[in-house]
Design a protein around this motif. Structure first.
Motif, PDB file in Angstrom:
ATOM      1  N   LEU A   1       0.829  -1.212   0.000  1.00  0.00           N
ATOM      2  CA  LEU A   1       0.000   0.000   0.000  1.00  0.00           C
ATOM      3  C   LEU A   1       0.863   1.262   0.000  1.00  0.00           C
ATOM      4  O   LEU A   1       0.645   2.188  -0.773  1.00  0.00           O
ATOM      5  N   PHE A   2       1.859   1.272   0.880  1.00  0.00           N
ATOM      6  CA  PHE A   2       2.692   2.467   1.045  1.00  0.00           C
ATOM      7  C   PHE A   2       3.467   2.781  -0.235  1.00  0.00           C
ATOM      8  O   PHE A   2       3.397   3.895  -0.777  1.00  0.00           O
ATOM      9  N   PHE A   3       4.198   1.771  -0.729  1.00  0.00           N
ATOM     10  CA  PHE A   3       5.022   2.031  -1.911  1.00  0.00           C
ATOM     11  C   PHE A   3       4.186   2.069  -3.187  1.00  0.00           C
ATOM     12  O   PHE A   3       4.560   2.734  -4.158  1.00  0.00           O
TER      13      PHE A   3
ATOM     14  N   PRO B   1      -4.057   7.617  -4.925  1.00  0.00           N
ATOM     15  CA  PRO B   1      -4.300   6.311  -5.549  1.00  0.00           C
ATOM     16  C   PRO B   1      -5.003   5.322  -4.626  1.00  0.00           C
ATOM     17  O   PRO B   1      -5.750   4.452  -5.091  1.00  0.00           O
ATOM     18  N   LEU B   2      -4.790   5.460  -3.305  1.00  0.00           N
ATOM     19  CA  LEU B   2      -5.444   4.527  -2.379  1.00  0.00           C
ATOM     20  C   LEU B   2      -6.958   4.697  -2.446  1.00  0.00           C
ATOM     21  O   LEU B   2      -7.713   3.727  -2.517  1.00  0.00           O
ATOM     22  N   ALA B   3      -7.388   5.972  -2.428  1.00  0.00           N
ATOM     23  CA  ALA B   3      -8.828   6.240  -2.485  1.00  0.00           C
ATOM     24  C   ALA B   3      -9.404   5.772  -3.812  1.00  0.00           C
ATOM     25  O   ALA B   3     -10.495   5.198  -3.869  1.00  0.00           O
ATOM     26  N   GLU B   4      -8.637   5.988  -4.898  1.00  0.00           N
ATOM     27  CA  GLU B   4      -9.153   5.584  -6.208  1.00  0.00           C
ATOM     28  C   GLU B   4      -9.183   4.057  -6.363  1.00  0.00           C
ATOM     29  O   GLU B   4     -10.118   3.495  -6.931  1.00  0.00           O
TER      30      GLU B   4
ATOM     31  N   LYS C   1     -13.177   3.510  -4.911  1.00  0.00           N
ATOM     32  CA  LYS C   1     -14.111   3.462  -6.046  1.00  0.00           C
ATOM     33  C   LYS C   1     -14.488   2.019  -6.324  1.00  0.00           C
ATOM     34  O   LYS C   1     -13.615   1.178  -6.554  1.00  0.00           O
ATOM     35  N   LYS C   2     -15.805   1.795  -6.320  1.00  0.00           N
ATOM     36  CA  LYS C   2     -16.265   0.416  -6.406  1.00  0.00           C
ATOM     37  C   LYS C   2     -15.765  -0.311  -7.654  1.00  0.00           C
ATOM     38  O   LYS C   2     -15.368  -1.479  -7.581  1.00  0.00           O
ATOM     39  N   GLU C   3     -15.737   0.369  -8.810  1.00  0.00           N
ATOM     40  CA  GLU C   3     -15.357  -0.346 -10.037  1.00  0.00           C
ATOM     41  C   GLU C   3     -13.906  -0.849  -9.982  1.00  0.00           C
ATOM     42  O   GLU C   3     -13.583  -1.883 -10.553  1.00  0.00           O
ATOM     43  N   ASN C   4     -13.038  -0.115  -9.269  1.00  0.00           N
ATOM     44  CA  ASN C   4     -11.650  -0.578  -9.126  1.00  0.00           C
ATOM     45  C   ASN C   4     -11.528  -1.604  -8.011  1.00  0.00           C
ATOM     46  O   ASN C   4     -10.831  -2.610  -8.148  1.00  0.00           O
ATOM     47  N   PHE C   5     -12.199  -1.342  -6.890  1.00  0.00           N
ATOM     48  CA  PHE C   5     -12.115  -2.241  -5.735  1.00  0.00           C
ATOM     49  C   PHE C   5     -12.631  -3.638  -6.095  1.00  0.00           C
ATOM     50  O   PHE C   5     -12.086  -4.653  -5.668  1.00  0.00           O
ATOM     51  N   LYS C   6     -13.682  -3.669  -6.919  1.00  0.00           N
ATOM     52  CA  LYS C   6     -14.236  -4.939  -7.396  1.00  0.00           C
ATOM     53  C   LYS C   6     -13.161  -5.763  -8.105  1.00  0.00           C
ATOM     54  O   LYS C   6     -13.075  -6.976  -7.941  1.00  0.00           O
ATOM     55  N   MET C   7     -12.324  -5.077  -8.892  1.00  0.00           N
ATOM     56  CA  MET C   7     -11.284  -5.783  -9.637  1.00  0.00           C
ATOM     57  C   MET C   7     -10.154  -6.244  -8.714  1.00  0.00           C
ATOM     58  O   MET C   7      -9.542  -7.276  -8.945  1.00  0.00           O
ATOM     59  N   VAL C   8      -9.895  -5.446  -7.654  1.00  0.00           N
ATOM     60  CA  VAL C   8      -8.874  -5.853  -6.669  1.00  0.00           C
ATOM     61  C   VAL C   8      -9.333  -7.165  -6.011  1.00  0.00           C
ATOM     62  O   VAL C   8      -8.559  -8.120  -5.878  1.00  0.00           O
TER      63      VAL C   8
END
Lengths: 77, 512
Positions: free
Chosen positions: B74-76, B230-233, B237-244
């Motif tokens: 997360l940090f880097f 970038p962490l918030a994005e 954001k649901k569309e990105n978090f879903k892919m994570v």
């Protein structure tokens, strides 16, 4: 295909809390036994395990929720 | 200018891959030498009779791998998506190299007391943080330099670094062990592999300093399209978090357990449950690793042609259905029960009695029995019985140690079986970097791909030996295969999710 995705989503929603419950109850029992035997190592190991796995299981639950709601149903490019 | 034209020439690309891969390999080397030298480190810094030191030791082992790695990601990752890939993975290399070198300099517990384990723990956590940031940076950097139709091939050189790093760490330690006496190695020789790291890191930093920023990120930056958070994005954001989540549960957690089962758990199984002599087990597993390693490149290259999904899932499917039979076969090949004994060659040494080192009033009686088999295998059983000076004390349970030294005729059977497990890992892991890169857009790629990678590998994969041992302990019959239920279960769930949810990427990537 969408129906299958929704079923898998529901399954994940069931698996996540079950795994979290089993892990936590077993972990607490292990920690209690380790404390009684004065085994610092086991207590630390289990505390870390529970702390790290609970958010991961929350993630699995959310994945299942998105799947069950059909959020993965649209074509993924 | 077309995308392909923006990318480097083949020789330029080879230089980029070499410099990125060498740095990543060194980071894996640094990360693994701590684990490989755990016994020596424990003796020097974490005396078992001191509860605080034991607590810090567990933290160093567990927290570095399972907690700090995802935090490092997360940090880097955030830094890499804001500042750029080049400088971020330069920092991770510097951090890793500095921490590794410093571990080799810390005086032992006997010299500086509790400060020693605290310093080692701190440096180990820094190592975990650095490795958490390195992989995503290297994979992203290489992928963003590569022609779109050869991403799998070029990023596979990053994929092999974990296995090669492990191998190099074992070789360096072996060389150091063999070049000095046992006592010298235990006293100071174990520090040499840590010191060597600074040389390798120094060279790698010089090379990396001369490299350019990734062309895709540089373009994004020049257009002012980089993200500020970038962490918030990535996760807000649901569309990105879903892919994570999809990356983690549909591919990486399964890949993590398959990789760790084929490279670590099988080693524990052969040395522990099968009781095969440690040096023999390590050598044979090492040969299997060496033979299978090129397949990381083979399968990643194939994924450029037919897509990443089915190759990764084929690796998982093969692992789900054949891992247990392979372990059973390994046990069958190594078990003396399945061999024909040469009865007249059995050697039973007369019992040797000596005072107990812990309590010199008590005596320890030690008996060695060695049996020999027609295929050249020998099986040594050592039984130790403590005879208490205080005759009213209850007799202690005899301590039995078994060591199987396999005959040469078993060599290729064992190597072949381990090779299969590693081959599954190469299928599941080879295309992973390209797959992750193609799942996320450039502006949040470093952050988004690093977290699932390190949870999948660090947490799900890293816990295979621990949970495996736990399942065997819980099994009512102490079934030696019970530990496989965890990796097989995780891989099976991941396989099912992967089949129905994963996209079959072939060079499909959002460059923005």
């Amino acid at each position: 295909m969408d129906i299958i995705k929704k079923i898998i989503g529901v399954l994940c929603m069931l698996i996540a809390p079950t795994a979290a419950y089993l892990l936590t109850t077993n972990g607490i029992a292990k920690i209690a036994a380790a404390d009684a035997a004065n085994k610092t190592n086991a207590t630390t190991q289990w505390t870390i395990l529970i702390l790290i796995f609970l958010p991961v299981m929350a993630g699995l639950f959310l994945f299942g929720l998105y799947g069950a709601k059909g959020e993965y149903s649209e074509e993924i490019k | 200018m077309s995308q392909t034209q923006q990318h480097e020439s083949s020789s330029g690309l080879a230089t980029i891959i070499a410099s990125s891969s060498v740095g990543t390999l060194i980071e894996w080397y640094d990360f693994y030498i701590f684990g490989s030298l755990a016994k020596e480190i424990s003796t020097q810094f974490f005396p078992s009779d001191n509860p605080t030191a034991a607590f810090l030791s567990t933290l160093a082992t567990f927290a570095a791998g399972f907690i700090v790695r995802p935090f490092g990601a997360l940090f880097f990752g955030r830094l890499g998506d804001i500042v750029g890939r080049k400088y971020t993975f330069l920092v991770t290399l510097l951090l890793m190299g500095g921490a590794t070198f410093a571990i080799g300099l810390i005086p032992g517990y006997k010299t500086i007391g509790a400060l020693a384990p605290i310093l080692v723990l701190t440096l180990r956590l820094l190592q975990g943080l650095a490795i958490g940031g390195e992989y995503g940076g290297a994979a992203t950097y290489v992928a963003e330099h590569s022609p779109v139709d050869k991403r799998g091939f070029w990023t596979s050189w990053i994929q092999i670094t974990a296995t090669v790093g492990l191998f190099v760490s074992l070789m360096v330690i072996l060389l150091c062990r063999n070049s000095m006496s046992k006592e010298a190695f235990a006293d100071w020789g174990w520090r040499v592999p840590f010191w060597l790291s600074i040389l390798m890191v120094g060279i790698s930093i010089v090379i990396r300093l001369r490299m350019n920023e990734s062309p895709l990120f540089a373009k994004l930056k020049s257009e002012g399209k980089t993200v500020t958070n970038p962490l918030a994005e990535s996760f807000g954001k649901k569309e990105n978090f879903k892919m994570v989540l999809l990356a983690l549960f549909g591919a990486i957690c399964g890949q993590g357990v398959v990789w760790y089962t084929g490279q670590f758990y099988i080693m524990n199984f052969i040395k522990g449950s099968c009781a095969v002599e440690a040096a023999q087990a390590e050598t044979w597993v090492g040969i299997a690793l060496l033979l299978a390693t090129p397949f990381f490149v083979v399968f990643a290259t194939l994924s450029d042609k037919i897509g990443r999904k089915w190759i990764m899932l084929a690796g998982l499917a093969l692992a789900v259905f054949t891992t247990k039979p392979i372990f059973q076969k390994v046990n069958a090949v190594t078990s003396p029960k399945n061999k024909t004994e040469v009865a007249d060659k059995m050697v039973a040494a007369p019992a040797a009695v000596k005072p107990d080192a812990k309590n010199p009033l008590d005596m320890i009686s030690k008996t060695d029995t060695t049996r020999f088999y027609t295929d050249g295998t020998s099986f040594k059983t050592t039984t130790e019985i403590t005879i208490f000076a205080d005759s009213t004390k209850k007799a202690a349970k005899p301590k039995v140690t078994k060591v199987v030294t396999l005959g040469a005729s078993n060599k290729w059977s064992v190597i072949g079986l381990v090779f299969l497990l590693v081959l599954y890992a190469t299928m599941a892991y080879g295309p992973v970097a390209a797959f992750l890169v193609e799942l996320f857009p450039t502006r949040i790629r470093y952050t988004s791909m690093s977290l699932p990678y390190h949870i999948g590998n660090g947490v799900f994969g890293g816990l295979v030996p621990f949970i495996g041992a736990l399942l065997v302990e819980y099994s009512p019959t102490k079934d030696i295969y019970a530990g496989l239920d965890y990796p097989i279960g995780v891989a099976a769930l991941c396989l099912v999710i992967g089949i129905f949810f994963l996209p079959n990427n072939v060079n499909n990537v959002d460059e923005a």
